[in-house]
Scaffold this motif. Sequence first.
Motif, short mmCIF file in Angstrom:
data_model
loop_
_atom_site.label_atom_id
_atom_site.label_comp_id
_atom_site.label_asym_id
_atom_site.label_seq_id
_atom_site.Cartn_x
_atom_site.Cartn_y
_atom_site.Cartn_z
N ALA A 170 14.10 58.65 23.19
CA ALA A 170 13.23 58.87 21.97
C ALA A 170 13.09 60.29 21.91
N ARG A 171 13.16 60.92 23.11
CA ARG A 171 13.00 62.65 23.05
C ARG A 171 14.11 63.22 22.89
N HIS A 172 15.09 62.74 23.22
CA HIS A 172 16.72 63.50 23.48
C HIS A 172 17.51 62.83 22.47
N LEU A 173 17.55 62.56 21.21
CA LEU A 173 18.34 61.88 20.41
C LEU A 173 19.70 62.91 20.35
N ASP A 174 19.53 63.87 20.31
CA ASP A 174 20.89 64.97 20.28
C ASP A 174 21.55 64.76 21.46
N TYR A 175 20.94 64.50 22.81
CA TYR A 175 21.74 64.18 23.79
C TYR A 175 22.55 63.17 23.85
N TYR A 176 21.94 62.12 23.38
CA TYR A 176 22.70 60.67 23.33
C TYR A 176 23.81 60.74 22.23
N SER A 177 23.50 61.44 21.25
CA SER A 177 24.47 61.41 20.04
C SER A 177 25.61 62.14 20.67
N LEU A 178 25.37 63.26 21.20
CA LEU A 178 26.58 63.95 21.84
C LEU A 178 27.35 63.26 22.79
N LYS A 179 26.59 62.45 23.82
CA LYS A 179 27.10 61.66 24.74
C LYS A 179 27.96 60.45 24.04
N ALA A 180 27.39 59.84 22.99
CA ALA A 180 28.40 58.72 22.29
C ALA A 180 29.49 59.32 21.60
N GLU A 181 29.42 60.38 21.02
CA GLU A 181 30.61 61.08 20.50
C GLU A 181 31.48 61.63 21.48
N MET A 182 31.33 62.01 22.72
CA MET A 182 32.18 62.48 23.86
C MET A 182 33.03 61.24 24.31
N ALA A 183 31.95 60.26 24.59
CA ALA A 183 32.57 59.00 24.84
C ALA A 183 33.52 58.67 23.85
N ARG A 184 33.28 58.42 22.77
CA ARG A 184 34.24 57.92 21.65
C ARG A 184 35.76 58.93 21.83
N ARG A 185 35.33 60.46 21.68
CA ARG A 185 36.57 61.24 21.72
C ARG A 185 37.15 61.13 22.97
N SER A 186 36.75 60.39 24.10
CA SER A 186 37.44 60.39 25.27
C SER A 186 38.07 59.10 25.37
N GLY A 187 37.88 58.29 24.42
CA GLY A 187 38.76 57.10 24.15
C GLY A 187 37.77 56.08 25.04
N ASN A 188 36.79 56.05 25.17
CA ASN A 188 35.74 55.39 26.18
C ASN A 188 34.77 54.76 24.93
N CYS A 189 35.34 54.00 23.98
CA CYS A 189 34.43 53.22 23.08
C CYS A 189 33.65 52.01 23.56
N VAL A 190 33.84 51.45 24.73
CA VAL A 190 33.17 50.56 25.54
C VAL A 190 31.82 51.07 25.72
N LEU A 191 31.77 52.43 26.31
CA LEU A 191 30.55 53.12 26.66
C LEU A 191 29.87 53.57 25.29
N ALA A 192 30.49 53.94 24.24
CA ALA A 192 30.21 54.65 22.99
C ALA A 192 29.44 53.61 22.44
N MET A 193 29.71 52.58 21.88
CA MET A 193 29.18 51.64 21.10
C MET A 193 27.89 51.20 21.28
N PRO A 194 27.52 50.85 22.46
CA PRO A 194 26.05 50.50 23.02
C PRO A 194 25.19 51.74 22.63
N LEU A 195 25.71 52.95 22.74
CA LEU A 195 24.99 54.31 22.52
C LEU A 195 24.80 54.33 21.21
N TYR A 196 25.77 54.11 20.27
CA TYR A 196 25.45 54.17 19.09
C TYR A 196 24.63 52.97 18.45
N GLN A 197 24.50 52.16 19.01
CA GLN A 197 23.58 51.17 18.65
C GLN A 197 22.25 51.43 18.92
#
Length: 257
Positions: A170-197
């Motif tokens: 809740a205090r670090h949305l930008d942190y998790y937004s970049l983490k989800a994006e980096m996971a997706r761009r690294s081909g790790n959508c299994v990690l990225a999807m729950p982060l986006y949700q």
Amino acid sequence: MVCHARLLGLLFALLPSLASAQVESDVAKAERWPETEEWSSEDWADLMVELPAPEGELSITEVTLSRADWLAEAGRQADAALAAGDWARAEYRLGQALAEYPDAHDTRLRLAAMQFGRGALDDARALLQQGLALAPEHADMRLALARLLASQSRHAAALRVLDEVSPLLARHLDYYSLKAEMARRSGNCVLAMPLYQRLLDTAGTGAWWLGLGLCQRELGLDFAPAFREALASADLGNASLRFVEQQLEQYGTAQTD
């Protein structure tokens, strides 16, 4: 006479502040006096008198600034240098502040941002890595380092930096937004999807809907609902909107074939 001379020698040892010339004069005076002559109170007073301090003598007092004042002054000097267009002077002053207080994390972030801005990526990266060695849990410093790595398309490295700690979402949305994006761009959508949700549970941001839809498409899942949500958002750029529209058109055509 010898007695008087010894007495003056004793006074000389006890009164180091007297001028040597004055003492020698008094010794000579004593030697010229008769042995029967007694010391008057005025003579003692002359010996005991304190010489005045030289006029114009300066009194220097060292002033030690507190940590907060020291860093604030360094920041003001850096601001003044930037206002004058002296970028190098501003960086130098912030570097001095860090040399004095290596745990001044806000100062470190500012200096790293300046280095990043002028393209000195290696210097900025080293500076942030040094900071994380001192404060591994510092989320903003990790975010800054991950952004720097992302700018070099080092997505897996950026993800690794962000994956090492888990600050409050809740205090670090930008942190998790970049983490989800980096996971997706690294081909790790299994990690990225729950982060986006998780992010979408806080706000219906178009970029997060788009990221979720891209991961769903990558995994062969139905991505149309996420893309429609992205299309309806107000925060996507024109290029992203055109891409989403094209993907939905192709999806619709594929469904009717």
